[in-house]
Enzyme design. Structure first.
Site, mmCIF file in Angstrom:
data_model
loop_
_atom_site.group_PDB
_atom_site.id
_atom_site.type_symbol
_atom_site.label_atom_id
_atom_site.label_comp_id
_atom_site.label_asym_id
_atom_site.label_seq_id
_atom_site.Cartn_x
_atom_site.Cartn_y
_atom_site.Cartn_z
ATOM 1 N N ASP B 76 -2.714 -12.810 22.882
ATOM 2 C CA ASP B 76 -3.697 -12.923 21.804
ATOM 3 C C ASP B 76 -3.354 -11.884 20.737
ATOM 4 O OD1 ASP B 76 -6.745 -14.148 21.465
ATOM 5 O OD2 ASP B 76 -6.435 -12.224 20.449
ATOM 6 N N ASN B 84 -7.186 -12.376 8.630
ATOM 7 C CA ASN B 84 -7.746 -13.499 7.873
ATOM 8 C C ASN B 84 -8.711 -13.015 6.802
ATOM 9 O OD1 ASN B 84 -6.553 -15.839 8.773
ATOM 10 N ND2 ASN B 84 -7.878 -15.974 10.593
ATOM 11 N N ASP B 93 -2.249 -17.809 8.643
ATOM 12 C CA ASP B 93 -1.386 -18.862 9.209
ATOM 13 C C ASP B 93 0.064 -18.395 9.267
ATOM 14 O OD1 ASP B 93 -3.548 -20.428 9.510
ATOM 15 O OD2 ASP B 93 -3.087 -21.846 7.882
ATOM 16 N N GLU B 119 -5.800 -17.846 17.769
ATOM 17 C CA GLU B 119 -4.637 -16.945 17.767
ATOM 18 C C GLU B 119 -4.210 -16.603 19.198
ATOM 19 O OE1 GLU B 119 -7.682 -16.208 17.028
ATOM 20 O OE2 GLU B 119 -8.251 -14.181 17.572
#
Lengths: 280, 241
Positions: B76, B84, B93, B119
């Site tokens: 993770d 973000n 992304d 993620e």
């Protein structure tokens, strides 16, 4: 006979031990004892399998008293010893007495005192230990000048022999052992088994193994065991018997150990049950 | 008469411009494209969740039959929400693609990298035991931490936390259970401060006189190194789930 005067005389004490049961310890012990006694040595076999004695069975002797009576009831050890030949005696153990396998501190010091004392009458003391790595096995190997590890090419035997060596090295600071490879199908196999065991013991434990000898697989051995007579007597010309004579010659060359206790004089006599001097 | 194999790219009737053949070939390509789509995560190119469960099940069955273990790494990205929030979803992304590309370069062709969701990723490692899977996770951790994502002329540092488990034929273990254990280790890695690997690997507590697997291996000339347990998957650890 004055026992005390002989206290400082030191016999060669060897233990035959293996970790795994059924590798031929008792049969080897008995036949080696016969061989040594024939060459004029005074030999005592101590049945160190204190819980499941077998030496008496292989020699077909009748046991009235055993080490158990000496330890528990204070019987005279010299009365317990059974003479089975001109130079050959047995100190028998008891059978079916599980608690004898775990000697307490008190029993250990009693046993040590009495073994030292009676040993002094002999040139060689052969201790046949029990299977496993129980307290009594470890203690008897600790007591002996020369522990002899009996191993067969069977992987379980090799593992158990190694485990025993490891415990003795780690807990009793033993750093050298003699090895006898038993039940071999070829001499080459004996060399392989020994070389492997020696390599692993050196690498992981920094312990030295010495190849005392090898005994081939011989059907005469099993026959003799069933007849309860040493194969040295029933089949003196068998390959196993010849190997035993060689082994016996190697054992004759061993010296009384300088190992810890053995180098010291026997401890002071206890009033009971070590009553040997009282009897005299 | 024997049926002609349909995938031959020449017309069985030897028409130069065979419309049926063209149609069949187009359908074949479309089918393989759709199959690919149905198992792939479009953003990262990793396999998707459905394929992951299917493969893990298959690899575990292989382990049961062959005796070879199956390793599983759960990953993770650390503080991904911050990426973000601070740089926008496009950079987010890009960060996912960046990490996935770096990891793919550092795994074997037989390994199966999957996007678990968001993620979070899972990498299935056929024929890989816990110590090796743990080493690999450590390598993947380091390579990402050492490779900042280039954003407008500067490097955006990315790190990830890793949880590792391995299936070694334990009785009653299911794909979900193996995933749960890796996930449990991942949560532990997060709790311990992130950018680290936690593995379901614990050295066996041994008595000093016990014969070790290395000693056994030396006696019998075999392979050693089994002196560990998996507390989570072996069910020793109560709070695993």
């Amino acid at each position: 006979m004055n026992v005390n005067n002989e206290l400082l005389k030191r016999p060669v004490t060897v233990s035959l031990t293996s970790g795994k049961g059924g590798v031929g310890k008792t049969s080897l012990t008995v036949n080696l004892a016969v061989a040594l006694s024939r060459s004029g040595k005074r030999v005592l076999i101590v049945d160190g399998d204190l819980g499941l004695a077998n030496v008496d069975v292989l020699l077909r002797i009748h046991v009235e008293r055993s080490l158990r009576d000496v330890i528990e009831n204070g019987d005279d050890p010299l009365d317990t010893i059974v003479s089975v030949g001109p130079n050959l005696s047995v100190l028998p153990a008891s059978s079916g007495v599980p608690e004898m396998l775990n000697l307490g501190q008190r029993e250990q010091s009693l046993l040590e005192g009495l073994l030292r004392k009676i040993s002094s009458h002999y040139d060689f003391v052969l201790v046949d230990t029990a299977a496993g790595i129980g307290q009594s096995v470890l203690w008897l190997n600790h007591f002996a000048d020369h522990p002899i590890v009996v191993v067969t090419p069977d992987p379980t035997s090799m593992t158990d022999a190694y485990a025993l060596i490891k415990v003795m090295a780690r807990e009793h600071e033993r750093n050298s052992f003699h090895v006898v490879v038993n039940a071999l199908s070829s001499p080459k196999e004996g060399e392989e088994v020994f070389t492997t065991l020696k390599g692993v013991a050196e690498k992981f434990l920094q312990v030295k193994l010495l190849h005392l000898g090898s005994v081939p697989l011989d059907s005469e051995v099993a026959k003799a065991v069933r007849r309860q007579i040493p194969f040295l007597k029933t089949s003196p010309d068998s390959r196993a018997a010849r190997a035993i004579l060689e082994l016996s010659a190697s054992i004759e060359k061993l010296s009384p150990g300088s190992h810890r206790g053995a180098a010291q004089p026997a401890p002071a006599l206890q009033p009971k049950p070590l009553a040997v001097s009282e009897r005299d | 008469m024997k049926p002609q194999p349909i995938l031959e790219s020449s017309c069985p009737l030897e028409f130069n411009e065979c419309p049926i053949l063209q149609e069949v070939l187009a359908l074949r390509d479309e089918c393989s494209r759709l199959t690919e789509l149905s198992i792939t995560d479009p953003l990262t190119g990793y396999f998707n969740y459905r394929y992951m469960i299917q493969s893990l099940d298959q690899e575990m069955e292989r382990s049961r039959r062959t005796g070879l273990p199956t390793g599983l790494i759960m990953v993770d990205l650390d503080h991904f929400k911050d990426v973000n929030d601070s740089y926008g979803h496009m950079i987010g992304d890009k960060a996912l693609q960046w990490a996935c590309r770096i990891w793919r370069e550092n795994i074997r062709r037989i390994d199966i990298p999957c996007r678990y969701g968001g993620e979070e990723f899972a990498i299935i490692l056929p024929g890989t035991d816990l110590p090796q899977a743990t080493l690999l996770a450590e390598r993947l951790r380091k390579v990402l931490a050492d490779s900042p994502l280039p954003v407008d002329g500067f490097g955006l540092e990315l790190t990830a936390s890793f949880g590792v488990s391995a299936f070694r034929g334990q009785n009653g273990a299911t794909p979900q259970r193996v995933l749960d254990c890796a996930d449990h280790m991942l949560i532990r890695a997060k709790a311990q401060g992130r950018n680290r690997v936690c593995s379901d690997l614990q050295p066996k507590r041994k008595s000093p006189t016990e014969v070790t697997s290395d000693e056994r291996a030396a006696l019998f000339n075999t392979k050693g190194n089994e002196d560990f347990i998996s507390p989570c998957l072996d069910g020793v650890e109560d709070d695993c789930q």
